[in-house]
Enzyme design. Structure first.
Site, PDB file in Angstrom:
ATOM      1  N   TYR A  35       0.872  -1.417   0.028  1.00  0.00           N
ATOM      2  CA  TYR A  35      -0.028   0.087   0.013  1.00  0.00           C
ATOM      3  C   TYR A  35       0.856   1.280   0.098  1.00  0.00           C
ATOM      4  O   TYR A  35       0.729   2.163  -0.612  1.00  0.00           O
ATOM      5  CB  TYR A  35      -0.712  -0.049   1.279  1.00  0.00           C
ATOM      6  CG  TYR A  35      -1.744   0.958   1.564  1.00  0.00           C
ATOM      7  CD1 TYR A  35      -3.104   1.316   1.053  1.00  0.00           C
ATOM      8  CD2 TYR A  35      -1.489   2.095   2.418  1.00  0.00           C
ATOM      9  CE1 TYR A  35      -4.077   2.198   1.176  1.00  0.00           C
ATOM     10  CE2 TYR A  35      -2.217   3.201   2.580  1.00  0.00           C
ATOM     11  CZ  TYR A  35      -3.542   3.176   2.008  1.00  0.00           C
ATOM     12  OH  TYR A  35      -4.195   4.348   2.292  1.00  0.00           O
ATOM     13  N   ASP A  60      -7.185 -10.560   5.839  1.00  0.00           N
ATOM     14  CA  ASP A  60      -5.827 -10.651   5.858  1.00  0.00           C
ATOM     15  C   ASP A  60      -5.376 -10.501   7.277  1.00  0.00           C
ATOM     16  O   ASP A  60      -4.484  -9.669   7.622  1.00  0.00           O
ATOM     17  CB  ASP A  60      -5.344  -9.313   5.259  1.00  0.00           C
ATOM     18  CG  ASP A  60      -3.586  -9.636   4.880  1.00  0.00           C
ATOM     19  OD1 ASP A  60      -3.207 -10.610   4.994  1.00  0.00           O
ATOM     20  OD2 ASP A  60      -3.113  -8.670   4.466  1.00  0.00           O
TER      21      ASP A  60
END
Ligand SMILES: *[C@@H]1O[C@H](CO)[C@@H](O)[C@H](O)[C@H]1NC(C)=O
Ligand SMILES: *[C@@H]1O[C@H](CO)[C@@H](O)[C@H](O)[C@H]1NC(C)=O
Ligand SMILES: *[C@@H]1O[C@H](CO)[C@@H](O)[C@H](O)[C@H]1NC(C)=O
Ligand SMILES: *[C@@H]1O[C@H](CO)[C@@H](O)[C@H](O)[C@H]1NC(C)=O
Ligand SMILES: *[C@@H]1O[C@H](CO)[C@@H](O)[C@H](O)[C@H]1NC(C)=O
Ligand SMILES: *[C@@H]1O[C@H](CO)[C@@H](O)[C@H](O)[C@H]1NC(C)=O
Length: 818
Positions: free
Chosen positions: A648, A760
């Site tokens: 990210y 996740d």
């Protein structure tokens, strides 16, 4: 107040008179030396006002920003027109110049020519907010008539010239925000020094690299009102003479290396702000009891001897904010402190305050926050009326985790939604082209003249108070002669120096943009400090942004002067027609591009160009951060603040100005989401609050950045804990962590609305706080469960991914197996 208004009106009248005074054109022949000097200055500039023609007479009254008297140029003011280039030596030949203002031209660079020192008539010299570099020429010390000098916010290096001591009429000296080094010159038998500036009211030297001692700089015959020396490297004691300058209202010596005891300041009875924080001062806390007008005091982070809280804590009825963090305070916090009628903020963290905290009964209605983190307070009695921030963590009153749940022991970070000008009265959402802004006065679109106003010692702490900021708006549009309501304020925040920054937008009274002479006038009113904000804002500086209509999209444009274009036109009509076609085509392309941009980015208006709009996300207790704010609390995203990285982007730690520690997740360019997705995500995350989930404090969406700001969880990830101190985590602790994580996940699955699947879960996504409480992180990019799927959870949700086989088996939750 009335006197101030009158003073203001006179100044404005004089300025307007001066601006108009060159109208009787042609009555005088402009001095040829002035004409050639000005032409030579112009030859090194591009983008000067289009009224400056290559053959005209600068004194004919039509040249924006130029005024003459008897054929001599007396005023050269080109603030904020986006000049590009350097300043020619020839400026020194404009020998009758009284006022030189080149402020807010960030592309004006190179050295400041020493020849300015020959402008013997000069009274005003302003180059604030340009990019001048190199040393400050000592020749400026020859300007014996100078009363106002603002060299702030450039890139000047070297030392302050001793010759400044000769400027006996100087009232305003602003050198802030440069990279000046060395000590402040002090006169000896043979050389001058700044201690000779008895007319000076303002010494603004903050944010440089000045060093040395201040001994000998101050004297009782000085007239100083503001001493802003913060964020330098001054050492040695605070000179006792400072205590005899009884005109002082603001004294900021914070963030230096000052030592020794604080001198007697009994005579500083007009002081509004005293900031001595972040030095190495010793001795006892100063006695401030005579300062009956004191609003803001900060003595934090020094080495004062241990003492109970001083008497003036309860007697100075004008106090608005008191900070003595790390001040070796002992004993109880006096109850009477909280009854001071103006009090907004108390910071007494990291002391040894003990006993019971008594905030019962009648406390100040204005009180916003009380920080007593890390003391020895054993119990608290807080009136139920008080709903604002109180931090008691790391006190015996909060005990260990078993006792957590006391409302002030693990406080939620206080969510502050700072003031911004309301656009509620505009029926339609903002749909202005991306370079324009919506005018709050009439909801129309226009090119705002904008800039950053920085209040260097504000006498208040509450950024949410609309009265305060509406006073600022009103004073701006009144004093700058704008249409009522034509002022927008946004991005209000404290920066890392404790200054309040406000983004200001000023809108033209008619049409969609200001012309050059209007921009120059605004720049001069703000840069020369003719405009005075309401008193509680204290000293300010203003740096304008580049005014969009004057920016140069293609550099070639400025190469043709108006005269040259006329020549071309006369030479070939065909070419003109072709040019018109090209122009129209370019205009259409630009419009189309803007339309496309607006479509692709439905809340572009809301983040990037500081406009309110109906497109703003619906947030529950989440605040907006400006890019600068996050940049400054992470030292410009320096590596030393980095605490993690992933697909990210990177994660940085940082400390907000109010002391709250945060983790900032900064998307890298490849992983940005579309604006609607980003908006969706923050709306969603702002609704999720649970003690076992890392909560979102705010976000930043501007300057092509997407950042999420989370509470900082100090204990690190579970993975780190298992690796580094696995043996410390006995099975009981592991079980507690497991249950905590499970509660967090259960909340996401079952109670969040809409439900969220983490997807996740792994040991690096479970964080532990100081008390080993588990907090699940990184559910941001998770999938939402549609309503229809909710009933079939057991078949749809197979469990969270177990990606970390070393350590994470204990977290495998499989709903369908239940
Ligand atoms: C000053 O110089 C530094 C590099 O030396 C540069 O990054 C910065 O932008 C300059 N600041 C200004 C105001 O020109
Ligand atoms: C200011 O006072 C000091 C001594 O107190 C003296 O030496 C100096 O000449 C005075 N300066 C002026 C300008 O009066
Ligand atoms: C500080 O100065 C004042 C007057 O100048 C004096 O009355 C007072 O006693 C002094 N205080 C100390 C602690 O010396
Ligand atoms: C005091 O020092 C600490 C740690 O260096 C810092 O975080 C804090 O901001 C300082 N306090 C003030 C008021 O500057
Ligand atoms: C609390 O303080 C306010 C203002 O200081 C005063 O008007 C009010 O009477 C006080 N109330 C009590 C119960 O003392
Ligand atoms: C700029 O605007 C002012 C006031 O609105 C007006 O008086 C002046 O004529 C304008 N100047 C030019 C060059 O258009």
């Amino acid at each position: 107040m009335e006197a101030r208004k009158r003073w203001w009106a006179t100044r404005l009248a004089i300025l307007l008179l001066v601006l108009a005074s060159n109208v009787p054109a042609g009555l005088c022949d402009t001095n040829p030396q002035d004409v050639s000097a000005l032409r030579s200055v112009m030859s090194q500039w591009t983008n000067y006002p289009s009224t400056w023609t290559s053959s005209g007479d600068p004194c004919d009254g039509s040249w924006d920003g130029i005024q003459c008297s008897n054929g001599r140029i007396t005023v050269l003011m080109v603030s904020g027109v986006n000049l590009q280039g350097t300043l020619s030596d020839s400026v020194g030949q404009l020998s009758q110049l009284v006022s030189l203002d080149l402020s807010f031209n960030p592309h004006l660079s190179g050295p400041l020519p020493a020849s300015i020192g020959s402008l013997a008539q000069l009274e005003t010299l302003i180059v604030a907010g340009c990019s001048f570099n190199g040393g400050i020429p000592k020749e400026l010390g020859n300007l014996l008539k100078l009363s106002f000098m603002a060299l702030n916010s450039n890139n000047f290096t070297g030392t302050i010239p001793a010759s400044f001591g000769l400027l006996s009429r100087l009232e305003w000296l602003d050198l802030a925000n440069n990279q000046l080094t060395g000590s402040v010159p002090i006169s000896t038998g043979t050389t001058p020094g700044l201690n000779m500036l008895t007319a000076a009211q303002h010494f603004h030297f903050n944010k440089n690299k000045l060093s040395g001692t201040l001994t000998g700089l101050f004297d009782s015959n000085m007239s100083l009102i503001h001493i802003l020396f913060d964020s330098n490297q001054f050492s040695g004691p605070i000179p006792s003479e400072i205590g005899s300058i009884n005109s002082l209202t603001v004294l900021r010596l914070d963030s230096n290396k000052l030592t020794g005891a604080v001198p007697n300041m009994t005579n500083l009875v007009k002081l509004n702000e005293l900031n001595l924080a972040n030095n190495q001062l010793t001795g006892s806390l100063p006695d401030l009891s005579s300062m009956s007008m004191l609003n803001v005091v900060d003595l934090s982070n020094n080495s004062f001897t241990s003492s109970v809280t001083p008497n003036w804590f309860t007697t100075l009825t004008s106090l608005i904010a008191v900070s003595i963090s790390s001040g070796n305070l002992i004993g109880e916090v006096p109850k009477a402190l909280f009854t001071l009628p103006q009090l907004q903020e108390v910071v007494l963290s990291k002391n040894l305050l003990s006993g019971k905290l008594d905030m019962s009964g009648n406390i100040s209605q204005k009180l916003q926050s009380v920080d007593l983190d890390t003391n020895s307070i054993t119990s608290a009695d807080v009136t139920t009326d008080y709903k604002k921030a109180l931090v008691l963590r790391n006190n015996p009153a909060c005990g260990y985790e078993s006792l957590l749940g006391g409302p002030f022991c693990s406080p939620k970070p206080q969510i502050v939604i700072p003031y911004r000008t309301s656009m509620d009265k505009c029926a339609s959402a903002n749909s202005c082209p991306s370079t324009q802004n919506q005018n709050p006065a009439n909801c129309g679109c226009a090119y705002a003249y904008s800039g950053k106003m920085v209040f260097r010692a504000p006498f208040f702490k509450d950024l949410t108070d609309s009265d305060t900021f509406q006073q600022l708006e009103t004073s701006l549009w009144t004093d700058l002669k704008l249409r009522s309501g034509a002022v927008g304020l946004s991005k209000v925040h404290f920066d890392s120096n404790g200054y309040i920054q406000v983004q200001v937008e000023l809108f033209p009274s008619s049409g969609t943009s200001f012309n050059h002479s209007e921009v120059i006038l605004l720049g001069s009113l703000l840069g020369r400090q003719y405009y005075k904000p309401p008193a509680k804002f204290g000293p300010y500086s203003f740096i304008a942004d580049v005014y969009i209509p004057f920016s140069v999209p293609d550099a070639k444009k400025t190469k043709f002067s108006t005269g040259a274009i006329a020549g071309i036109a006369a030479g070939g009509g065909v070419l003109v027609i072709a040019l018109i076609f090209v122009g129209l085509f370019a205009l259409r392309q630009k419009r189309r591009n803007q339309e496309l941009k607006v479509q692709a980015n439905p809340f572009a208006s809301w983040g990037t160009t500081q406009k309110d709009s109906g497109g703003a996300p619906q947030l529950k207790g989440t605040r907006f951060f400006s890019f600068e704010e996050l940049q400054s609390c992470t030292d410009n995203f320096s590596d030393s603040y980095e605490i993690g990285a992933g697909g990210y982007g990177k994660v940085y730690k940082g400390t907000l100005v109010d002391g709250i520690r945060v983790a900032i997740k900064r998307a890298q360019s490849g992983s940005m989401q579309g604006a609607p997705e980003f908006k969706n995500e923050i709306e969603l995350l702002s609704r999720v609050h649970h003690r076992n989930l890392v909560s979102l404090i705010g976000f930043c969406f501007e300057q092509r950045e997407q950042m999420l700001v989370y509470e900082f969880v100090a204990g690190g990830t579970l993975r780190e804990n298992l690796v580094v101190r696995g043996s410390y985590l006995d099975w009981k602790k592991r079980l507690r962590i497991t249950l905590g994580s499970a509660r967090g996940l259960a909340y996401l699955h079952e109670l969040a609305d809409p439900p969220i699947i983490h997807g996740d879960i792994k040991s690096t996504n479970i964080l532990l706080d100081e008390n080993l409480k588990a907090k699940v992180a990184d559910f941001g990019l998770s999938k939402l469960m549609g309503d229809t799927e909710k009933g079939h959870v057991s078949t749809q949700v197979k469990g969270t991914l177990v990606t970390d086989h070393n350590h994470c088996y204990i977290f495998h939750l499989d709903r369908s197996a239940n």
